[in-house]
Write an enzyme that holds these catalytic residues in place. Structure first.
Site, mmCIF file in Angstrom:
data_model
loop_
_atom_site.group_PDB
_atom_site.id
_atom_site.type_symbol
_atom_site.label_atom_id
_atom_site.label_comp_id
_atom_site.label_asym_id
_atom_site.label_seq_id
_atom_site.Cartn_x
_atom_site.Cartn_y
_atom_site.Cartn_z
ATOM 1 N N HIS A 272 0.840 -1.195 0.000
ATOM 2 C CA HIS A 272 0.000 0.000 0.000
ATOM 3 C C HIS A 272 0.878 1.250 0.000
ATOM 4 C CE1 HIS A 272 -2.414 -3.323 1.595
ATOM 5 N NE2 HIS A 272 -3.472 -2.694 1.117
ATOM 6 N N GLU B 24 -8.661 -6.434 -5.424
ATOM 7 C CA GLU B 24 -7.668 -7.184 -4.646
ATOM 8 C C GLU B 24 -7.930 -8.692 -4.677
ATOM 9 O OE1 GLU B 24 -6.477 -3.873 -1.222
ATOM 10 O OE2 GLU B 24 -7.734 -5.577 -0.692
#
Length: 284
Positions: free
Chosen positions: A59, A240
Site C-alpha cells: 500500500h 484485490e
C-alpha cells in the site's frame, strides 16, 4: 520434495491490525470478526507449515508511484514491519526463506512470468494483518514467510486469468523444490469495499459469497471474470480479490489432483468499511 498442503484466504483490513494492537478485540464491534479466526489459529498450530508463501499487495510502502512492479517476490532473509504513517505495527519481524524464494523465482521466470526480485523490503499491513489473524500475538512468527507483492493499486493491474496461471507456475515451482517442506500458500486482500467517491462504503454480500463458492468449486471459470465485474460489483478495491486466484491456482486439483477439502469458511460485514472473507482449503 516440497509440497503444498493448504491454501489460506483472508482479508487484510488495516483496522483489524489496529484493533489487535490497541487491545480492542474484546469490544462488541470486533468480537464477531475475531471469532471467525479462532478455528484458524488452532488449525495453524496443528498444521504448522515450514514456509508460508504469502500473496499480498503493498500500500505505497515498499513501492511508490515511482516504481510499480506487477509481481514482486521477496528473496531477503528478513523483512521489517513498515511505518505506514503512525509507526510500525508492534509485531515480530518477518523471517524469509531466501533459498526457496530464489528457486521459485528461477522456475517461474523460466516459465515465462516476469517477476521483480526484491532483496530488501519493509512489509505493511497487507502482510502482517493476515499473520496476526492466523497466529495471534506471538513473540515470533511460527515459520519463515516468502512475501509476494501484486500490484492491484495502480492500473493497469493483472487479470484474474494471469494471476490464476501464475499460481499454477508457483505451485509447480514449489513442488519441484528438492527439500521436504510443508508449504502453505496464502492469498490476501478484499473482499468487497470501496474507499472513495460516491460509492464509498460499498459492500456486496451476495457477490462476495458467490465469489467464495466459485473459488472453491470452479476457479477456472472464476479466473475469466473481467476487471469491470470486480469494480462494478465489489467496489474499486474489490480488485484485490484477483490475488486469491494466485493461491487457488497453486492447489493440487488445478494440476490434476483431487478437489481440496474446505476446512473453514467465514464471512462478516463490516470491519471498518470492508467485507471480511476467510477460507481454508486443504489439499487432498
Amino acid at each position: 520434495m516440497a509440497r503444498i498442503t493448504a491454501s489460506v484466504y483472508t482479508s487484510h483490513v488495516p483496522a483489524i491490525g489496529a484493533a489487535i494492537d490497541m487491545k480492542k478485540t474484546g469490544e462488541d464491534y470486533w468480537k464477531p470478526v475475531f471469532a471467525g479466526y479462532e478455528f484458524s489459529k488452532e488449525w495453524l498450530k496443528k498444521e504448522k507449515p515450514d514456509v508460508i508463501f504469502l500473496v499480498f499487495n503493498d500500500h505505497a510502502t515498499a513501492f511508490s508511484l515511482d516504481l510499480i512492479p506487477t509481481f514482486a517476490i521477496g528473496t531477503a532473509a528478513e523483512y521489517t514491519p513498515a511505518d505506514e504513517g503512525w509507526g510500525p505495527r508492534p509485531v515480530p519481524k518477518v523471517i524469509g526463506h531466501p533459498r526457496l524464494a530464489a528457486h521459485i523465482a528461477q522456475s517461474v521466470i523460466q516459465d515465462d512470468f516476469d517477476l521483480t526480485i526484491v532483496n530488501k523490503m519493509d512489509v505493511d499491513h497487507g502482510l502482517t494483518v493476515p499473520l496476526s489473524l492466523m497466529c495471534g500475538e506471538p513473540q515470533a512468527w511460527p515459520c519463515p514467510v516468502i512475501p509476494f507483492a501484486v500490484n492491484v493499486v495502480q492500473y493497469p493491474v493483472p487479470s484474474g486469468r494471469r494471476c490464476y496461471m501464475l499460481g499454477q507456475a508457483i505451485g509447480k515451482a514449489i513442488r519441484s523444490y528438492d527439500e521436504d517442506l510443508n508449504v502453505q500458500i496464502w492469498g490476501t486482500g478484499g473482499m468487497s469495499h470501496q474507499l472513495q467517491g460516491p460509492r464509498a462504503g460499498l459492500i456486496n454480500r451476495e457477490w462476495d459469497n458467490a465469489f467464495l463458492d466459485q473459488l472453491i468449486n470452479d476457479p477456472d471459470a472464476l479466473s475469466k471474470k473481467p476487471h469491470i465485474d470486480y469494480v462494478r460489483e465489489a467496489g474499486s478495491e474489490g480488485i484485490e480479490l484477483v490475488m486469491w486466484l494466485i493461491a487457488r491456482g497453486a492447489m493440487s486439483d488445478v494440476a490434476g489432483g483431487a478437489k481440496p477439502k474446505v476446512a473453514h469458511r467465514f464471512y462478516h460485514v463490516p470491519a471498518s468499511n470492508t467485507a471480511v472473507g476467510h477460507l481454508i482449503l486443504e489439499n487432498a
